[in-house]
Design a protein around this motif. Structure first.
Motif, PDB file in Angstrom:
ATOM      1  N   THR A   1      54.267  34.719  45.286  1.00 27.92           N
ATOM      2  CA  THR A   1      54.562  35.091  43.731  1.00 27.92           C
ATOM      3  C   THR A   1      53.983  34.063  42.984  1.00 27.92           C
ATOM      4  OG1 THR A   1      56.423  33.422  44.127  1.00 27.92           O
ATOM      5  CG2 THR A   1      56.783  35.870  44.609  1.00 27.92           C
ATOM      6  N   GLY A   2      53.696  34.591  41.917  1.00 23.28           N
ATOM      7  CA  GLY A   2      52.760  33.757  40.791  1.00 23.28           C
ATOM      8  C   GLY A   2      53.053  34.554  39.295  1.00 23.28           C
ATOM      9  N   ILE A   3      52.703  33.799  38.311  1.00 19.93           N
ATOM     10  CA  ILE A   3      53.038  34.385  37.216  1.00 19.93           C
ATOM     11  C   ILE A   3      51.492  35.216  36.799  1.00 19.93           C
ATOM     12  CG2 ILE A   3      53.210  33.802  34.456  1.00 19.93           C
ATOM     13  CD1 ILE A   3      54.353  31.289  35.296  1.00 19.93           C
ATOM     14  N   GLY A   4      51.715  36.594  36.807  1.00 19.27           N
ATOM     15  CA  GLY A   4      50.776  37.413  36.261  1.00 19.27           C
ATOM     16  C   GLY A   4      49.709  37.391  37.565  1.00 19.27           C
ATOM     17  N   PRO A   5      48.756  38.493  37.376  1.00 17.60           N
ATOM     18  CA  PRO A   5      47.670  38.756  38.623  1.00 17.60           C
ATOM     19  C   PRO A   5      46.753  37.487  38.813  1.00 17.60           C
ATOM     20  CG  PRO A   5      46.932  39.912  36.505  1.00 17.60           C
ATOM     21  CD  PRO A   5      48.364  39.393  36.583  1.00 17.60           C
TER      22      PRO A   5
ATOM     23  N   GLY B   1      47.930  34.104  38.425  1.00 18.72           N
ATOM     24  CA  GLY B   1      48.807  33.336  39.076  1.00 18.72           C
ATOM     25  C   GLY B   1      48.701  33.649  40.674  1.00 18.72           C
ATOM     26  N   ARG B   2      48.826  34.921  40.831  1.00 22.84           N
ATOM     27  CA  ARG B   2      49.075  35.502  42.378  1.00 22.84           C
ATOM     28  C   ARG B   2      47.735  35.416  42.990  1.00 22.84           C
ATOM     29  NH1 ARG B   2      51.047  41.349  42.651  1.00 22.84           N
ATOM     30  NH2 ARG B   2      51.108  40.819  45.067  1.00 22.84           N
ATOM     31  N   THR B   3      46.597  35.726  42.345  1.00 28.59           N
ATOM     32  CA  THR B   3      45.389  35.375  42.825  1.00 28.59           C
ATOM     33  C   THR B   3      45.114  33.788  43.286  1.00 28.59           C
ATOM     34  OG1 THR B   3      44.748  37.189  41.717  1.00 28.59           O
ATOM     35  CG2 THR B   3      42.812  35.717  42.542  1.00 28.59           C
ATOM     36  N   ALA B   4      45.641  33.068  42.611  1.00 29.26           N
ATOM     37  CA  ALA B   4      45.435  31.670  42.918  1.00 29.26           C
ATOM     38  C   ALA B   4      46.352  31.170  44.000  1.00 29.26           C
ATOM     39  CB  ALA B   4      45.642  30.670  41.384  1.00 29.26           C
ATOM     40  N   ARG B   5      47.636  31.832  43.871  1.00 23.58           N
ATOM     41  CA  ARG B   5      48.590  31.452  45.017  1.00 23.58           C
ATOM     42  C   ARG B   5      47.921  32.123  46.421  1.00 23.58           C
ATOM     43  NH1 ARG B   5      50.462  29.318  48.357  1.00 23.58           N
ATOM     44  NH2 ARG B   5      52.475  29.266  48.859  1.00 23.58           N
ATOM     45  N   THR B   6      47.474  33.191  46.315  1.00 24.53           N
ATOM     46  CA  THR B   6      46.804  33.775  47.525  1.00 24.53           C
ATOM     47  C   THR B   6      45.709  32.817  48.185  1.00 24.53           C
ATOM     48  OG1 THR B   6      47.527  36.137  46.989  1.00 24.53           O
ATOM     49  CG2 THR B   6      45.553  35.606  48.530  1.00 24.53           C
ATOM     50  N   ALA B   7      44.794  32.528  47.106  1.00 23.48           N
ATOM     51  CA  ALA B   7      43.815  31.580  47.597  1.00 23.48           C
ATOM     52  C   ALA B   7      44.030  30.204  48.513  1.00 23.48           C
ATOM     53  CB  ALA B   7      42.794  31.309  46.398  1.00 23.48           C
ATOM     54  N   LEU B   8      45.227  29.687  47.758  1.00 24.11           N
ATOM     55  CA  LEU B   8      45.781  28.453  48.231  1.00 24.11           C
ATOM     56  C   LEU B   8      46.340  29.053  49.678  1.00 24.11           C
ATOM     57  CD1 LEU B   8      46.540  25.630  48.077  1.00 24.11           C
ATOM     58  CD2 LEU B   8      48.630  26.296  46.737  1.00 24.11           C
TER      59      LEU B   8
ATOM     60  N   PRO C   1      48.889  40.104  49.567  1.00 30.90           N
ATOM     61  CA  PRO C   1      48.181  39.009  48.619  1.00 30.90           C
ATOM     62  C   PRO C   1      47.426  39.818  47.494  1.00 30.90           C
ATOM     63  CG  PRO C   1      47.072  39.726  50.727  1.00 30.90           C
ATOM     64  CD  PRO C   1      48.285  40.488  50.804  1.00 30.90           C
ATOM     65  N   MET C   2      47.084  39.102  46.582  1.00 34.71           N
ATOM     66  CA  MET C   2      46.255  39.615  45.161  1.00 34.71           C
ATOM     67  C   MET C   2      44.899  38.925  45.463  1.00 34.71           C
ATOM     68  SD  MET C   2      46.417  41.225  42.768  1.00 34.71           S
ATOM     69  CE  MET C   2      48.315  41.644  42.263  1.00 34.71           C
ATOM     70  N   LEU C   3      43.982  39.850  45.401  1.00 34.83           N
ATOM     71  CA  LEU C   3      42.528  39.201  45.464  1.00 34.83           C
ATOM     72  C   LEU C   3      41.790  39.655  44.158  1.00 34.83           C
ATOM     73  CD1 LEU C   3      41.727  40.442  49.107  1.00 34.83           C
ATOM     74  CD2 LEU C   3      42.395  37.991  48.383  1.00 34.83           C
ATOM     75  N   ALA C   4      40.677  38.961  43.785  1.00 33.16           N
ATOM     76  CA  ALA C   4      39.895  39.181  42.827  1.00 33.16           C
ATOM     77  C   ALA C   4      38.532  39.504  43.065  1.00 33.16           C
ATOM     78  CB  ALA C   4      40.116  38.211  41.530  1.00 33.16           C
ATOM     79  N   LEU C   5      37.965  40.694  42.390  1.00 30.75           N
ATOM     80  CA  LEU C   5      36.668  40.981  42.827  1.00 30.75           C
ATOM     81  C   LEU C   5      35.748  41.094  41.548  1.00 30.75           C
ATOM     82  CD1 LEU C   5      34.541  41.634  45.028  1.00 30.75           C
ATOM     83  CD2 LEU C   5      35.228  43.874  44.921  1.00 30.75           C
ATOM     84  N   ASP C   6      34.876  40.373  41.051  1.00 32.29           N
ATOM     85  CA  ASP C   6      34.241  40.663  40.231  1.00 32.29           C
ATOM     86  C   ASP C   6      33.400  41.980  40.069  1.00 32.29           C
ATOM     87  OD1 ASP C   6      32.737  39.326  37.641  1.00 32.29           O
ATOM     88  OD2 ASP C   6      31.193  39.914  38.519  1.00 32.29           O
ATOM     89  N   VAL C   7      33.880  42.823  39.275  1.00 34.23           N
ATOM     90  CA  VAL C   7      33.071  44.234  38.707  1.00 34.23           C
ATOM     91  C   VAL C   7      32.734  44.269  37.368  1.00 34.23           C
ATOM     92  CG1 VAL C   7      33.713  46.538  38.796  1.00 34.23           C
ATOM     93  CG2 VAL C   7      34.703  45.138  40.623  1.00 34.23           C
ATOM     94  N   ALA C   8      31.294  44.513  37.098  1.00 32.17           N
ATOM     95  CA  ALA C   8      30.725  44.742  35.715  1.00 32.17           C
ATOM     96  C   ALA C   8      31.015  43.789  34.848  1.00 32.17           C
ATOM     97  CB  ALA C   8      31.357  46.000  35.117  1.00 32.17           C
TER      98      ALA C   8
ATOM     99  N   ALA D   1      38.369  42.612  38.932  1.00 33.56           N
ATOM    100  CA  ALA D   1      39.382  43.713  39.284  1.00 33.56           C
ATOM    101  C   ALA D   1      40.265  43.051  40.222  1.00 33.56           C
ATOM    102  CB  ALA D   1      38.466  44.750  39.872  1.00 33.56           C
ATOM    103  N   PHE D   2      41.679  43.214  40.003  1.00 34.57           N
ATOM    104  CA  PHE D   2      42.666  42.658  40.990  1.00 34.57           C
ATOM    105  C   PHE D   2      43.006  43.744  41.787  1.00 34.57           C
ATOM    106  CE2 PHE D   2      42.972  40.237  36.878  1.00 34.57           C
ATOM    107  CZ  PHE D   2      42.960  38.994  37.498  1.00 34.57           C
ATOM    108  N   LEU D   3      42.976  43.104  43.089  1.00 32.89           N
ATOM    109  CA  LEU D   3      43.131  44.141  44.312  1.00 32.89           C
ATOM    110  C   LEU D   3      44.417  43.767  45.111  1.00 32.89           C
ATOM    111  CD1 LEU D   3      39.417  44.323  45.216  1.00 32.89           C
ATOM    112  CD2 LEU D   3      40.654  45.632  43.780  1.00 32.89           C
ATOM    113  N   GLU D   4      45.094  44.479  45.686  1.00 35.50           N
ATOM    114  CA  GLU D   4      46.237  44.189  46.441  1.00 35.50           C
ATOM    115  C   GLU D   4      46.461  44.648  47.816  1.00 35.50           C
ATOM    116  OE1 GLU D   4      50.951  43.739  45.789  1.00 35.50           O
ATOM    117  OE2 GLU D   4      50.099  44.783  44.408  1.00 35.50           O
TER     118      GLU D   4
END
Length: 373
Positions: A117-121, A123-130, A147-154, A158-161
């Motif tokens: 769990t985290g605050i917003g996407p 926060g969840r992305t940072a928590r997933t990486a940790l 988990p929440m992952l981030a991928l750079d698009v254009a 883009a936040f992916l789950e």
């Protein structure tokens, strides 16, 4: 004095103008990115997705509402099956991972399931990486549920789950896709498996970005686990799917998507896809971007009905399928094909033209034989 605009800033501003000044951007998800990889030649989808245009709303505004998407019943059934697979701390899911992908490792008896769990996407992305870093260092079985992952698009994230990511005792990572379509006698519908593989490839690319920021970088496995109901029951079964091909195609398409500045620069001045525009103006804006329609788009794109109607009006052979289009070479319309078959047009030395004329002769001969009888 304002700071000079960078290319990335200018692109984001241009995409916002295309979307409409008051229209919020629709975030890209793994399904959308996977669909891009399935039809890499469609500039229309690339610019609309890159600009964050809501294609469902756009299709309705154009008068061709979309029927794309899952039914509520399918969603409910899928959620119930996923909950069953992940029950008891994911014991059954981890057993399947161990059985199908990592038999040489110790059985997953005391697996960890960290809180993500985290605050917003962000926060969840940072928590997933940790959590991924901690699980890799512990060298045990760990299940990351949604988990929440981030991928750079254009130029923007883009936040992916994904459904799940499993960390193996050797520190490697595996993407798990849970689907509600059945596996009958150990195999599932190839088209659905292909769609799941393309979607998982997006998650693998996002995981590779996380891994690249760690030292040493963990291995992201290119064999994912696809979990489905067994036969006609609700019992889970699984299959390992190699997604190296899908990953390569998706990576190439995303690289093209980050260069959508070229597509945007080719559009007429003042082009805008805001759904509150008059239908004529909106249609003109959409038609100013080339599309590559194929019947497969009906299961992957919200604008498919609109593009299908335009393709049929133009007599494009792509409306008959990509395989037909590939066989016809330079003949791009149904009118051209019929003219070539009748001997009214086309190069006789062209293999496609020669095959069409031979087919027309055989047809005429067969019809003449039937008429005589």
């Amino acid at each position: 004095m304002p700071l000079p605009r960078t290319r990335g800033t200018a692109l984001r501003q241009r995409l916002a103008e295309l979307r409409g000044p008051e229209v919020p951007a629709k975030a890209l998800d793994a399904r959308a990115l996977a669909a891009l990889a399935a039809n890499p030649g469609c500039k229309r989808r690339a610019i609309l997705d890159g600009a964050g245009v809501n294609k469902t709303t756009l299709a309705s505004a154009l008068g061709s509402p979309s029927a794309f998407g899952q039914s509520q019943f399918a969603l409910t059934r899928g959620n119930a099956f996923e909950a069953k697979v992940k029950a008891d701390g994911g014991a059954e899911l981890l057993r399947l991972v161990h059985e199908r992908l990592d038999r040489g490792a110790e059985p997953p008896a005391d697996a960890q399931v960290p809180d993500l769990t985290g605050i917003g996407p962000e926060g969840r992305t940072a928590r997933t990486a940790l959590a991924l870093r901690e699980a890799t260092e512990k060298q045990g079985w760990t299940l990351l549920d949604h988990p929440m992952l981030a991928l750079d698009v254009a130029g923007s994230p883009a936040f992916l789950e994904p459904d799940a990511v499993v960390v193996h005792p050797d520190g490697s990572w595996t993407v798990v896709e849970i689907k509600s379509f059945p596996m009958l006698d150990g195999s599932a519908d190839p088209s659905k498996v292909g769609a799941a593989a393309r979607q998982a490839a997006v998650y693998v690319l996002a995981l590779e970005e996380v891994a690249a920021r760690m030292e040493p970088a963990p291995k992201v496995r290119h064999r994912i686990l696809l979990v489905c109901p067994k036969d006609f029951s609700n019992l889970p079964t699984a299959s390992a799917v190699d997604i190296r091909k899908q990953r390569a195609v998706t990576a190439r398409q995303l690289a093209r998507l980050t260069r959508i500045q070229d597509i945007a620069d080719a559009l007429p001045e003042g082009t805008c896809f805001a759904p509150d525009l008059p239908v004529e103006q909106l249609t003109e804006a959409v038609e100013s971007v080339p599309a590559t329609y194929a019947p497969e788009c009906l299961s992957a794109c919200e604008l498919a009905f609109h593009c299908r109607d335009r393709s049929r009006e133009a007599g494009a052979v792509t409306s008959l399928g990509r395989s037909v289009r590939a066989e016809l070479g330079g003949l791009t319309t149904v009118e051209d094909v019929l003219a070539a078959a009748r001997g009214e047009a086309g190069d006789p030395d062209d293999p496609a033209v020669a095959a069409l004329r031979r087919a027309a002769e055989l047809r005429a001969e067969a019809l003449g034989t039937v008429a005589c009888r």
